[in-house]
Every structure is written in C-alpha cells, then in structure tokens.
Design a protein around this motif. Structure first.
Motif, PDB file in Angstrom:
ATOM      1  N   TYR A   1     -11.430   2.120  12.509  1.00 24.37           N
ATOM      2  CA  TYR A   1     -10.050   1.665  12.308  1.00 24.37           C
ATOM      3  C   TYR A   1      -9.108   2.216  13.391  1.00 24.37           C
ATOM      4  CZ  TYR A   1      -6.060   0.235   9.404  1.00 24.37           C
ATOM      5  OH  TYR A   1      -4.948  -0.373   8.908  1.00 24.37           O
TER       6      TYR A   1
ATOM      7  N   ASN B   1       2.499  -3.959   2.215  1.00 22.79           N
ATOM      8  CA  ASN B   1       1.403  -4.485   3.026  1.00 22.79           C
ATOM      9  C   ASN B   1       1.382  -6.021   3.014  1.00 22.79           C
ATOM     10  OD1 ASN B   1      -0.644  -3.653   4.768  1.00 22.79           O
ATOM     11  ND2 ASN B   1      -2.204  -4.283   3.293  1.00 22.79           N
TER      12      ASN B   1
ATOM     13  N   PHE C   1       2.451   5.540  -0.537  1.00 23.60           N
ATOM     14  CA  PHE C   1       3.751   6.206  -0.407  1.00 23.60           C
ATOM     15  C   PHE C   1       4.167   6.676  -1.791  1.00 23.60           C
ATOM     16  CE2 PHE C   1       3.878   3.312   3.251  1.00 23.60           C
ATOM     17  CZ  PHE C   1       4.168   4.227   4.251  1.00 23.60           C
TER      18      PHE C   1
ATOM     19  N   LEU D   1       4.298  -6.968   5.739  1.00 23.85           N
ATOM     20  CA  LEU D   1       4.218  -6.446   7.109  1.00 23.85           C
ATOM     21  C   LEU D   1       3.969  -7.576   8.092  1.00 23.85           C
ATOM     22  CD1 LEU D   1       2.283  -3.079   7.395  1.00 23.85           C
ATOM     23  CD2 LEU D   1       4.631  -3.589   8.010  1.00 23.85           C
TER      24      LEU D   1
ATOM     25  N   ALA E   1      -1.351  -2.971  16.105  1.00 22.05           N
ATOM     26  CA  ALA E   1      -0.732  -3.360  14.835  1.00 22.05           C
ATOM     27  C   ALA E   1      -1.171  -4.767  14.450  1.00 22.05           C
ATOM     28  CB  ALA E   1       0.788  -3.284  14.952  1.00 22.05           C
TER      29      ALA E   1
ATOM     30  N   LEU F   1      11.920   4.079   2.629  1.00 22.69           N
ATOM     31  CA  LEU F   1      11.014   5.082   3.184  1.00 22.69           C
ATOM     32  C   LEU F   1      11.688   5.936   4.250  1.00 22.69           C
ATOM     33  CD1 LEU F   1       7.705   3.064   3.561  1.00 22.69           C
ATOM     34  CD2 LEU F   1       8.136   5.023   2.072  1.00 22.69           C
TER      35      LEU F   1
ATOM     36  N   LEU G   1       7.486   5.370  -3.256  1.00 21.95           N
ATOM     37  CA  LEU G   1       7.632   3.952  -3.606  1.00 21.95           C
ATOM     38  C   LEU G   1       6.913   3.687  -4.923  1.00 21.95           C
ATOM     39  CD1 LEU G   1       7.037   2.018  -0.246  1.00 21.95           C
ATOM     40  CD2 LEU G   1       9.173   2.872  -1.212  1.00 21.95           C
TER      41      LEU G   1
ATOM     42  N   ARG H   1      -4.553  -4.658  12.916  1.00 27.53           N
ATOM     43  CA  ARG H   1      -4.504  -4.096  11.564  1.00 27.53           C
ATOM     44  C   ARG H   1      -3.814  -5.041  10.578  1.00 27.53           C
ATOM     45  NH1 ARG H   1      -2.906   2.060  13.321  1.00 27.53           N
ATOM     46  NH2 ARG H   1      -5.011   2.708  13.932  1.00 27.53           N
ATOM     47  N   GLN H   2      -2.953  -5.895  11.101  1.00 30.70           N
ATOM     48  CA  GLN H   2      -2.276  -6.839  10.206  1.00 30.70           C
ATOM     49  C   GLN H   2      -3.140  -8.067   9.923  1.00 30.70           C
ATOM     50  OE1 GLN H   2       1.554  -7.874  11.812  1.00 30.70           O
ATOM     51  NE2 GLN H   2       2.333  -5.776  11.681  1.00 30.70           N
TER      52      GLN H   2
ATOM     53  N   LEU I   1       2.132   6.860   8.467  1.00 32.67           N
ATOM     54  CA  LEU I   1       1.365   6.040   7.530  1.00 32.67           C
ATOM     55  C   LEU I   1       1.680   4.552   7.718  1.00 32.67           C
ATOM     56  CD1 LEU I   1      -0.625   5.697   5.295  1.00 32.67           C
ATOM     57  CD2 LEU I   1       1.100   6.391   3.634  1.00 32.67           C
ATOM     58  N   LEU I   2       2.954   4.265   7.984  1.00 34.76           N
ATOM     59  CA  LEU I   2       3.331   2.871   8.222  1.00 34.76           C
ATOM     60  C   LEU I   2       2.549   2.301   9.401  1.00 34.76           C
ATOM     61  CD1 LEU I   2       7.185   2.958   7.669  1.00 34.76           C
ATOM     62  CD2 LEU I   2       5.592   1.393   6.571  1.00 34.76           C
TER      63      LEU I   2
ATOM     64  N   GLU J   1       5.960   9.344   6.924  1.00 36.16           N
ATOM     65  CA  GLU J   1       6.101   7.948   6.503  1.00 36.16           C
ATOM     66  C   GLU J   1       5.841   7.005   7.673  1.00 36.16           C
ATOM     67  OE1 GLU J   1       8.114  10.324   5.587  1.00 36.16           O
ATOM     68  OE2 GLU J   1       8.217  10.246   3.389  1.00 36.16           O
TER      69      GLU J   1
ATOM     70  N   GLY K   1      -0.477   0.168  20.532  1.00 33.64           N
ATOM     71  CA  GLY K   1       0.889  -0.311  20.252  1.00 33.64           C
ATOM     72  C   GLY K   1       0.899  -1.551  19.388  1.00 33.64           C
ATOM     73  N   ASP K   2       1.650  -2.559  19.859  1.00 40.78           N
ATOM     74  CA  ASP K   2       1.842  -3.768  19.061  1.00 40.78           C
ATOM     75  C   ASP K   2       0.534  -4.545  18.885  1.00 40.78           C
ATOM     76  OD1 ASP K   2       4.562  -3.332  18.616  1.00 40.78           O
ATOM     77  OD2 ASP K   2       5.061  -4.117  20.597  1.00 40.78           O
TER      78      ASP K   2
ATOM     79  N   THR L   1      -0.255   3.437  10.546  1.00 34.63           N
ATOM     80  CA  THR L   1      -1.665   3.362  10.150  1.00 34.63           C
ATOM     81  C   THR L   1      -1.950   2.075   9.375  1.00 34.63           C
ATOM     82  OG1 THR L   1      -1.713   5.749   9.969  1.00 34.63           O
ATOM     83  CG2 THR L   1      -3.497   4.568   8.901  1.00 34.63           C
ATOM     84  N   LEU L   2      -1.013   1.723   8.518  1.00 33.54           N
ATOM     85  CA  LEU L   2      -1.221   0.529   7.704  1.00 33.54           C
ATOM     86  C   LEU L   2      -1.021  -0.753   8.497  1.00 33.54           C
ATOM     87  CD1 LEU L   2       0.490   1.563   4.371  1.00 33.54           C
ATOM     88  CD2 LEU L   2      -1.945   1.332   4.824  1.00 33.54           C
ATOM     89  N   GLY L   3      -0.485  -0.622   9.709  1.00 27.71           N
ATOM     90  CA  GLY L   3      -0.367  -1.815  10.542  1.00 27.71           C
ATOM     91  C   GLY L   3       1.056  -2.197  10.914  1.00 27.71           C
ATOM     92  N   ALA L   4       2.030  -1.335  10.573  1.00 30.11           N
ATOM     93  CA  ALA L   4       3.394  -1.631  11.028  1.00 30.11           C
ATOM     94  C   ALA L   4       3.418  -1.488  12.541  1.00 30.11           C
ATOM     95  CB  ALA L   4       4.385  -0.670  10.400  1.00 30.11           C
ATOM     96  N   SER L   5       3.988  -2.456  13.243  1.00 32.90           N
ATOM     97  CA  SER L   5       3.980  -2.381  14.703  1.00 32.90           C
ATOM     98  C   SER L   5       5.178  -1.551  15.167  1.00 32.90           C
ATOM     99  CB  SER L   5       4.037  -3.778  15.306  1.00 32.90           C
ATOM    100  OG  SER L   5       5.286  -4.348  15.046  1.00 32.90           O
TER     101      SER L   5
END
Lengths: 395, 215
Positions: B55, B110, B98, B113, B81, A9, B101, B84-85, A307-308, A304, B77-78, A310-314
């Motif tokens: 969200y 997902n 994406f 992550l 995340a 990505l 991908l 959301r995780q 969106l990452l 990218e 921040g973390d 948003t999806l929960g990547a810290s």
C-alpha cells in the motif's frame, strides 16, 4: 460533505487570541496602506486636477537673492540658467530682458494729465498669456504694444486716482488710450506712441515685444551689460519641495506665495511615508502570524492529516480545503478595510468640497489595485505555507 | 491492475527472511486482477510489513513493487492518492478510524474522498448486514473493537478498487459476524471484479481462494 468532515478533523489551532491578533494586525496594516495610497492620490488630485489648477502659480519669476554678498552682482550666468533648465521640475525657462534706457510714459490728453518714468521688460512669446493681434512690433509699427500687470491698474484705480483727483479707468478704457512713450537718448528725446493691449497677472512688469526690446536696447542703451538678471520659469508644480530646495540652495528667490504649498506638501509626504512604512511593517508581521497560525494548525492535526493521506486524501484536496479555511478571512479583511477607506474618502470629499477643493468621492483605482495586489500577496503566502506544511507532514 | 513483486525484502527483516524459505519475500510473484489470494503468515514473518509495503506506507525495502506498469516507488503525491482512491482499498489490522468522528462519518469520509462509488444509503445497507446500525451515530473512539472492525470493513467497501488489502480483517469478530463480513466482502469484490489479498495467521475457509501462499 468532504469539507464538512475535514473541518471536523482539522480544527483551527487553539490560539483564538492569536487569530484575533493576526486579524486586527492585518486590518490596521491594510488601513494604513490603503489610506497612504488614497492620501497620495488625493493630494495629486488637488495639485494637478483641472478644477484646482491655478495657471498663474505655474509661472515663477526667479532672480538672485539680493543681499550683502550678491550686491552689485545679482545677474544670472548662462551656466546657472542651463542648470535650472536641466532640473526635473522645470518645463521651460525664459529670460526676462530689462530695458537699458531711460523712458517715460505720458498721456496726450489734457483732461487726463498723466506722466511717469517707466522701465520695460520683455519675455519670449511662449510665456505670454495675452492673446492680442496687436502684440507685434517692427520699425514700421504705429505704436508699441504693451502688456500691463493687473496690479498696476489696481494701484492706479484704488490709490493713485484718488490722490491725484483723476478718473478711475476700466481695462477697456485703458486699452483705447494712446500714450506717448519718451526714450532718452544721447541725442535727445525720441517719442513714440504706445498702447496697452492686454493685462496679465503672470509677470509683474510692463512688458513690450521682444523685437522692440532688442531694437531699442541696441540703439539707446546707456550701458552694454547684457547679462540677464531675472528669468521666468514654467513648472507643473510650484509646490514641489525639490524646487523650493533648489532655489534656496542656489541663492535664488521667487514669489514665496506661489511656493508656499511646498511646506504642506513636505508634511503630507512625511505623513504618507510614515503610514506606508508602518503599514508595510505591520503587514509583514500579520503575514508572519498568519503563517505561524497555519503552521500550528497543520502540525496540531498532524495525525489526522497523516491518516487522511493514508486513506487516499490527495495533497491537492487538503490544500484546497485549508485554503478555504484560511483565505476567506483575508478576503473579508481586505473588503472591510476597503469599505472603511471608501467611507473615509467620501467624508473627506464632502468636507473638502465645502471649501471648493475637489477630490474624488470614491476610492481611487490605485487603492483598488493595491488591494488586489495585497490579496495576491496574501494568497501566495497562504498557498505556499499550506503547501509547505502539508507536504512536510506527509514525509 | 496487476500487482507484481520483484525480490522484495524489507530492510529491518532482511536477516530473518534470508534465513528461511518464503513464497513471497525475495521472489518474483504476480497477483492478477480479480484473483482472491490468501497469504498465511505466522507471527513475526512480516505480515503487516507486507501489506504496508503493497500500500506504500513503507518504503524501507529492497526490490520493486509494481502497480500495473508503474513502479510504486515512483508514484507520489496526487498520483498516489489517485491509486488509493481508485485502485487499492485497505483494512488495517489496527483499524485506523478517526476516534473523534462518528462511525458513519468515518465511512462517509472514504465515500466522498473521490467521486462517490455508492450512494450514502449504501452505508445503512451494509451496516444493517453487519449488525452495526445502532452505533453509526456513535463516536468511533467509543465503539468496541469488534464494532470498529466492522466499521473499517464497511469503510473499505465504500470506494472503487481493483484490490482490497486485508490485514487480519476478522481478528475481533466471532464466527457468525466473520461469516457475515466475509459474505459482504465477497459480494463487493465480485461486483467490482476485484481481487483481494487477505493476510492471516492461520488457515481458513472464509472465501473461495484462488491461491493460498505462505509468507
């Protein structure tokens, strides 16, 4: 797995040439900096290393430059000597006391007829490099101990003896001979015995103990001027350009041969400094290009990254990933340049050792320390840049 | 995790919302863990705005959204995340895959992550159930909307969650596929004892809802 996906990505920004430029720039910068450190260390090794030490060179006999201006006034004032003592390159200063009476030396033996007018000098004991139990004098002493410069004996053995048809003499033979020392006084000649107890290269005059000198000067002096005209100085580094500069500035002279290294030293210093500055400037530019590169990569993958997140990547995950993308190249460059410098050092070592000059065969700890320091700087730069732009991207 | 809304009013829709009665906007409403909530929302009432506010993609609202005992405004921040995780999963109306991908990679991302909730083989199992096995190796950007929607659904089910937020999750699916997808979602929520909030334009009976409200 996550890193694999992220790598797909977050592609490195398109500027391959930019990347190459940054890599080459950083490599050259590091080479210059490491080389500068290594050259400095090598030079110090050569100057101060035990295997390269030359004890004679560390003692300088200094006197005023005798020319039309100083003629008749070539003595050193107490202020001048004090000032010399205060200099950073000075370890110790001793005053050389000249004899202020007329004297001659002659042999007792007819087989070895020898006569010469002579003058003495004396110097504080800590400047003497001859260990002899006979090096002491008081009024009850049977003879005056003397230290002769090796030069005198060489001059006798290889010139004088031939012209006078005299036998050559070894150091040991000379030490056994008892000379007759005559001192001219207003009341006639006073004779004493004298003997050479050692030879030295340090000070090129016939030395007698300070006690004898003080005694004789007081008794037989024909003029009362007691100002010293020569001093002996101990220094760690006679090649120190500061020292040479100081002597020049104060109209003082010493054995030029001993200070000749200062010229080379200045050249080396200049080269090292240029290398330093160029290296530092290039490092700065390389850091800038790397920073821009990271910025470009992050901003070209803005969507990218958004969106990452948003999806929960810290942010931590992204930073860790980006660090892994960018930092290893830096480590690699540091290692490669270090390897090159090590190779060069070994080459320098093998060349110099053929000439009996010894430097370490490997890179110095200072160079390794510099490498570590630069790695730290690179790490901090990478990290702060990545942090800054990843955080910026989220806003 | 309980979700609680306290007088939430989105700033851009303020005028419109204050003019009419809503069961969600500008009220105090609590969604308890494990409840399946249907929110019916006619066009223009702020359906997507609501999901995005829950969200925390949008911050332009007055009032407060509480995730358990944390005000969502203070989670960044973390820590965000982390929520959301572990706590919130989402199916966007606009899918948000994406495009570069493959379908599988989108789901896989997902999954990894966080500490994976499921083995990778679960992707194949769910894809089989929703009839998208054949496109798993295809770039998501090249898939049809119907396929993309099913990929987005599977993606949202790959992670642990207390709440699944869905914004018109079946808009591109025919009845048969909707039935299959709803069954899978119901299954996965039950497994986790999780709740969901499903936003849609009309009434439906895809699930056995605990509560139906109107936006």
């Amino acid at each position: 797995m996550l890193n694999q996906l992220l790598r797909k990505l977050i592609r490195s920004a398109s500027g391959r040439t930019q990347w190459l430029l940054a890599v080459v720039g950083l490599s050259i910068a590091l080479l210059l900096i490491f080389a500068a450190v290594q050259v400095q260390v090598n030079y110090n090794d050569l100057l101060h290393g035990k295997t390269n030490q030359d004890s004679v060179a560390n003692f300088l006999v200094i006197n005023k430059l005798l020319n039309n201006q100083t003629y008749g006034n070539a003595t050193l004032s107490a202020a001048e000597i004090d000032d010399l003592k205060k200099q950073s390159f000075t370890e110790d200063v001793g005053i050389l006391t000249p004899s202020r009476f007329k004297a001659s030396v002659q042999s007792y033996s007819d087989r070895f007829p020898f006569y010469t007018d002579i003058s003495f000098e004396s110097v504080p004991a800590q400047f003497i490099d001859v260990n002899s139990k006979d090096w002491k004098w008081d009024e009850q002493s049977a003879f005056i101990p003397m230290i002769a410069p090796n030069m005198f004996l060489d001059f006798y053995n290889f010139q004088f003896s031939f012209s006078q048809n005299l036998p050559q003499l070894t150091q040991d033979v000379v030490k056994m001979i008892v000379f007759k020392v005559n001192i001219n006084t207003p009341n006639g000649v006073v004779s004493m015995n004298g003997r050479v107890v050692g030879f030295s290269d340090r000070i090129t005059s016939l030395l007698v103990p300070q006690e004898f000198m003080d005694w004789a000067n007081q008794r037989y002096s024909i003029n009362q001027d007691t100002k010293p005209s020569r001093v002996v100085m101990r220094t760690k580094d006679p090649g120190n350009p500061q020292l040479v500069e100081y002597l020049k500035g104060h109209n003082l002279v010493t054995d030029a041969d001993k200070t000749r290294f200062s010229k080379y030293r200045q050249i080396v210093n200049t080269v090292v400094n240029i290398s330093w500055i160029t290296g530092a400037v290039m490092l700065l530019f390389a850091l800038l290009i790397f920073t821009l590169f990271i910025q470009l990569t992050v901003s070209s993958c803005k969507d990218e990254i958004e969106l990452l997140v948003t999806l929960g990547a810290s942010p931590k995950q992204l930073q860790r990933f980006l660090m892994k993308q960018f930092f290893p190249a830096n480590v690699f460059i540091v290692l490669i340049t270090l390897l090159i410098v090590t190779g060069l050092q070994y080459w320098v070592y093998s060349i110099l050792s053929q000439q009996n000059m010894f430097v370490s065969a490997f890179t110095s700890y200072y160079t390794l320390l510099t490498a570590l320091l630069i790695l730290l700087v690179l790490w901090i730069t990478n990290r702060t840049t990545i942090r800054k732009y990843v955080v910026q991207q989220q806003k | 995790m309980q979700i609680r809304l306290q007088n939430v009013v989105p700033v851009p829709l303020r005028e419109k919302i204050l003019q009419r009665k809503s069961e969600v906007w500008n009220t105090n409403i609590v969604f308890d863990q494990g409840h399946w909530i249907k929110i019916k929302a006619p066009s223009g009432t702020g359906k997507t705005t609501f999901i995005h506010t829950l969200y925390k993609i949008r911050n332009d609202y007055s009032g407060d959204v509480w995730w358990g005992n944390q005000n969502s405004r203070e989670v960044t921040g973390d820590a965000l995340a982390q929520i959301r995780q572990q706590k919130l999963s989402i199916i966007f109306q606009d899918l948000r895959l994406f495009g570069e991908l493959t379908a599988r990679e989108n789901i896989e991302l997902n999954r990894v992550l966080q500490e994976p909730f499921y083995e990778g083989a679960m992707i194949d199992e769910m894809a089989e159930q929703l009839g998208v096995t054949h496109i798993l190796r295809q770039r998501a950007g090249l898939c049809s909307y119907g396929e993309q929607q099913r990929i987005a659904i599977i993606r949202s089910l790959m992670q642990p969650f207390d709440w699944l937020l869905m914004d018109e999750p079946f808009s591109h699916l025919d009845q048969e596929n909707t039935r299959k997808a709803a069954a899978l979602i119901a299954d996965e929520c039950s497994k986790r004892k999780a709740g969901f909030i499903l936003m849609d334009l009309d009434e439906d009976d895809h699930f056995n809802y605990f509560k139906r409200v109107e936006l």
